[in-house]
Scaffold this active site. Sequence first.
Site, PDB file in Angstrom:
ATOM      1  N   ARG A   1       0.811  -1.222   0.000  1.00 32.38           N
ATOM      2  CA  ARG A   1       0.000   0.000   0.000  1.00 32.38           C
ATOM      3  C   ARG A   1       0.843   1.270   0.000  1.00 32.38           C
ATOM      4  O   ARG A   1       0.537   2.227  -0.709  1.00 32.38           O
ATOM      5  CB  ARG A   1      -0.949  -0.010   1.199  1.00 32.38           C
TER       6      ARG A   1
ATOM      7  N   ASP B   1       9.287  -6.189  -6.125  1.00 33.81           N
ATOM      8  CA  ASP B   1       8.712  -6.950  -5.019  1.00 33.81           C
ATOM      9  C   ASP B   1       9.060  -8.419  -5.221  1.00 33.81           C
ATOM     10  O   ASP B   1       9.286  -8.866  -6.349  1.00 33.81           O
ATOM     11  CB  ASP B   1       7.195  -6.765  -4.960  1.00 33.81           C
TER      12      ASP B   1
ATOM     13  N   HIS C   1      10.850   7.789  15.858  1.00 31.99           N
ATOM     14  CA  HIS C   1       9.571   7.604  15.176  1.00 31.99           C
ATOM     15  C   HIS C   1       8.886   6.441  15.876  1.00 31.99           C
ATOM     16  O   HIS C   1       9.170   5.285  15.624  1.00 31.99           O
ATOM     17  CB  HIS C   1       9.780   7.289  13.701  1.00 31.99           C
TER      18      HIS C   1
END
Length: 309
Positions: free
Chosen positions: A9, A31, A173
């Site tokens: 996504r 990928d 983060h």
Amino acid sequence: MITIVGSGRVGTAAAAIMGIMRIDKKILLIDIVKGLPQGEALDLNHMSAILGLDVEYEGSNDYKDMAGSDLVIVTAGFPRKPGMTREQLVETNAKIVSDIGKEIKKYAPDSVVILTTNPLDAMTYVMWKSTGFPRERVIGFSGVLDAGRLAYYAAKKLGISPASILPIVLGQHGESMFPVPSKSFVHGVPLSKLLSEDQLREVVEETVKAGAKITELRGFSSNWGPGAGLAIMADSVKRDARRSLIASVVLKGEYGVFDLPVEVPIVLGKTGVVKVLEIELTPEEKEKFNQSVEAIRKLVGTIPQSYLQ
């Protein structure tokens, strides 16, 4: 050419937004899943044709196709599930990032690398070690998203446009990230002067928990925010725009930290990090920053040494 490793996504959202922004004429999706990057590339090429964009997308399962890329964006990794902390992702994603880093070193040795894989700061460290690149060319994507979220929630409280806010978020983060209202400005006026203590507390809490809230609501983590942030960073690199933004980079003495990736303000250009910007912190802010740094240091200490070579 821009290469995006990971066709999930976040990777596809970033690819779409980069195309719409016309950042590069060719974007390669890589990928390990057969057919996935090829299918996404075909769909994106249809989008490109409909919008009249001069952008070509290509999908591949072979890392050698990234040869010639001057920018590699890594979004691959095991996804964060509801209730899962970033810390639980360390070992699995460290192996993934280490393997990808070796492929980047082999096929795109002169590229700037931006990655989103969580836990972000620890994975930035793995990428830095596995590529052997100078710290200027290994950048963790985080701060653009965190700062954007801070601007969004503060703007809602103030009833103004988020574009009016120059936000600062430091540290890790993750759950110990450190939004800095006293250094986040609306035309020169700090948020700490515009919002009450209770409002500031709410804004900071909403910013820190934003990612987890999205995951809880829909069952998977954010993609449009990260995709937009990656596009902004890619644009700054490809056009040598030298934007000042927040990112996780390995520090070499700035803020008193050495050889550890921390979310700080930087200037980003075609060679990567042009400059790390040091802002003056109050003693209380410095203490919170140091606590966040220690959280990163502790997490980095859990990474198996075999993934740091």
